[in-house]
Design an enzyme around this catalytic site. Structure first.
Site, PDB file in Angstrom:
ATOM      1  N   ASN A 156     -55.307  35.349 -62.801  1.00 32.18           N
ATOM      2  CA  ASN A 156     -54.361  34.747 -62.329  1.00 32.18           C
ATOM      3  C   ASN A 156     -53.334  35.951 -62.070  1.00 32.18           C
ATOM      4  OD1 ASN A 156     -54.807  34.984 -65.245  1.00 32.18           O
ATOM      5  ND2 ASN A 156     -52.617  34.939 -65.377  1.00 32.18           N
ATOM      6  N   ALA A 205     -52.498  20.621 -63.503  1.00 35.57           N
ATOM      7  CA  ALA A 205     -51.983  20.018 -62.568  1.00 35.57           C
ATOM      8  C   ALA A 205     -50.838  20.704 -61.907  1.00 35.57           C
ATOM      9  CB  ALA A 205     -51.360  18.567 -62.807  1.00 35.57           C
ATOM     10  N   HIS A 206     -50.111  21.671 -62.617  1.00 32.67           N
ATOM     11  CA  HIS A 206     -48.781  22.186 -61.965  1.00 32.67           C
ATOM     12  C   HIS A 206     -49.122  23.360 -61.163  1.00 32.67           C
ATOM     13  CE1 HIS A 206     -48.010  25.666 -64.836  1.00 32.67           C
ATOM     14  NE2 HIS A 206     -48.908  24.994 -65.623  1.00 32.67           N
ATOM     15  N   CYS A 330     -46.422  33.985 -68.310  1.00 30.15           N
ATOM     16  CA  CYS A 330     -46.395  34.062 -69.516  1.00 30.15           C
ATOM     17  C   CYS A 330     -45.978  35.270 -70.240  1.00 30.15           C
ATOM     18  CB  CYS A 330     -47.688  33.697 -70.369  1.00 30.15           C
ATOM     19  SG  CYS A 330     -48.693  32.481 -69.566  1.00 30.15           S
TER      20      CYS A 330
HETATM   21  N1  PLP Z   1     -55.146  29.846 -67.547  1.00 33.79           N
HETATM   22  C1  PLP Z   1     -54.876  30.473 -66.329  1.00 33.79           C
HETATM   23  C2  PLP Z   1     -55.727  31.479 -65.571  1.00 33.79           C
HETATM   24  C3  PLP Z   1     -53.603  30.344 -66.091  1.00 33.79           C
HETATM   25  O1  PLP Z   1     -53.040  31.204 -64.787  1.00 33.79           O
HETATM   26  C4  PLP Z   1     -52.516  29.427 -66.743  1.00 33.79           C
HETATM   27  C5  PLP Z   1     -51.206  29.542 -66.390  1.00 33.79           C
HETATM   28  O2  PLP Z   1     -50.423  30.267 -65.847  1.00 33.79           O
HETATM   29  C6  PLP Z   1     -53.139  28.940 -67.953  1.00 33.79           C
HETATM   30  C7  PLP Z   1     -54.570  29.221 -68.178  1.00 33.79           C
HETATM   31  C8  PLP Z   1     -52.276  28.039 -68.829  1.00 33.79           C
HETATM   32  O3  PLP Z   1     -52.191  26.909 -68.064  1.00 33.79           O
HETATM   33  P1  PLP Z   1     -50.911  25.768 -68.495  1.00 33.79           P
HETATM   34  O4  PLP Z   1     -49.748  26.524 -67.987  1.00 33.79           O
HETATM   35  O5  PLP Z   1     -51.044  24.497 -67.707  1.00 33.79           O
HETATM   36  O6  PLP Z   1     -50.802  25.881 -69.963  1.00 33.79           O
END
Ligand code: PLP
Length: 384
Positions: A156, A205-206, A330
């Site tokens: 990500n 989904a988002h 995050c």
């Molecule tokens: N895993 C990855 C690689 C992500 O990029 C994200 C969100 O940024 C997540 C998990 C967490 O997903 P969610 O925001 O739907 O909890």
């Protein structure tokens, strides 16, 4: 300098979240006002059940899975937690070793660490300077005690794609289960659970213009995994709680649209990426791009600007109308150095000079040109 935050904004943070598409919102609206609970036997309940199962079927088809291998969750974080904790718990009496990589999302890393604190052993595989996990390092780390290997499909922060097909085959040879966090990949690139050879796969989904608060976990039939939520018999008795019907319907529609338009969207985003990298690197020659040069998601571009302050750039760009990120959403509220950028070998200073631009289907060339001109102006003003 124009610092009016209310003027037209340009959104370049699609890896953090995406705008829900109008077609998705439209199919969700009737589901919001349906009275039935999918678990109820009456007509209203059965109507809700029908919609839920249609959504499951559509998602299963997009991922090349069976309908009853798709489990709805509240999003990527829950899916990752469930995959890691569910397998570790189910196999804990016989196998107590987990393998993951140094560049996983915190939802995976912290779930693994949780079991490490409970006495399991944890191996965190290093990555090379592009963010690749080496199949050899996985082969060496596996032991008969390994219950689960969890390696993400697409990172990500830097967009690098991992060689999941090869990694999952190696894990299986040693009798371990394989989970992949495909949260950034599903809806963006073709994902086929059989081609990947995975036992578990997380999505959300988002990240593909669906609603927030809904995601899913693919669980291959026969996989040994404990329930994550205890309670009612929903989700084939594996994930209790009244289902999020509007969310499921919206996620299915968003994925259908993303898959149908994938090629066209990919071409558009790749062109924007090329323009962005070419323009930034020619106007500011100290800049470099992190991640793999070929094997990556087109939409994620992570730049380092040596000697510059990435956080300051981010704030200045925000004031000038551009939304981007200094790393993972995050962690962007904390000034902690990105664990991904340090894992690929950047110094703390280089990592702190980084910006993540994540492109989406609605971005235009004009927006990219406007972004680059402001970015280069800010970079040069930090010189003086
Ligand atoms: N895993 C990855 C690689 C992500 O990029 C994200 C969100 O940024 C997540 C998990 C967490 O997903 P969610 O925001 O739907 O909890």
């Amino acid at each position: 300098m124009d610092t009016d935050i209310s003027r037209k904004r340009i959104y370049l943070d699609h890896a953090a979240t995406t705008m829900i598409r109008p077609e998705v919102r439209e199919v969700m609206l009737p589901a919001f006002s349906m009275p039935g609970n999918p678990s109820s036997v009456h007509k209203e309940g059965q109507q809700a059940r029908k919609l839920l199962e249609e959504a499951r079927k559509s998602i299963a088809a997009s991922l090349h899975a069976q309908n009853d291998e798709i489990f709805f969750t509240s999003g990527g974080t829950e899916s990752d937690n469930w995959a890691v904790k569910g397998v570790a718990d189910a196999l804990g009496s016989s196998k107590r070793h987990i393998i993951t990589s140094a560049i996983e999302h915190p939802a995976v890393l912290e779930s693994c660490r949780y079991f490490e604190q409970k006495g399991y052993s944890l191996t965190i595989l290093p990555v090379d300077r592009y963010g690749f996990v080496s199949p050899d390092s996985l082969a060496k780390a596996l032991t008969p005690d390994t219950a689960l290997v969890s390696i993400m499909l697409a990172n990500n922060e830097i967009g690098t794609l991992e060689p999941i097909t090869e990694l999952s085959a190696i894990a299986h040879q040693s009798g371990a289960l394989f989970h992949t966090d495909a949260v950034q990949a599903v809806g963006t690139i073709p994902v086929d659970v059989d081609d990947l050879g995975v036992d578990l796969l997380s999505f959300s989904a988002h990240k593909f213009h669906g609603p927030r608060g809904i995601g899913g976990l693919y669980i291959r039939k026969g996989t040994d995994i404990s329930s994550f939520m205890n309670g009612g018999a929903q989700e084939f008795t594996h994930r209790a709680g009244t289902e999020n019907l509007p969310g499921a319907v919206g996620m299915a529609k968003a994925l259908e649209l993303s898959v149908a338009e994938m090629k066209e969207t990919e071409t558009h985003i790749r062109n924007l990426r090329d323009l962005l990298i070419r323009s930034v690197c020619s106007a500011y020659t100290d800049a470099f791009v992190n991640g793999h040069p070929d094997t990556h998601l087109s939409g994620i571009v992570n730049f380092s600007f040596p000697e510059k302050d990435g956080e300051k750039l981010l704030l200045m760009l925000n004031l000038r109308g551009f939304a981007c990120s200094g790393g993972a959403a995050c962690s962007s509220r904390s000034s902690a150095v990105s664990h991904v950028l340090t894992a690929i070998g950047l110094s703390e200073k280089e990592a702190k000079s980084s910006l993540r631009i994540s492109l989406g289907r609605s971005n235009t060339e004009e927006e990219i040109r406007s972004f680059v001109s402001v970015l280069v102006e800010l970079l040069k003003s930090q010189d003086s």
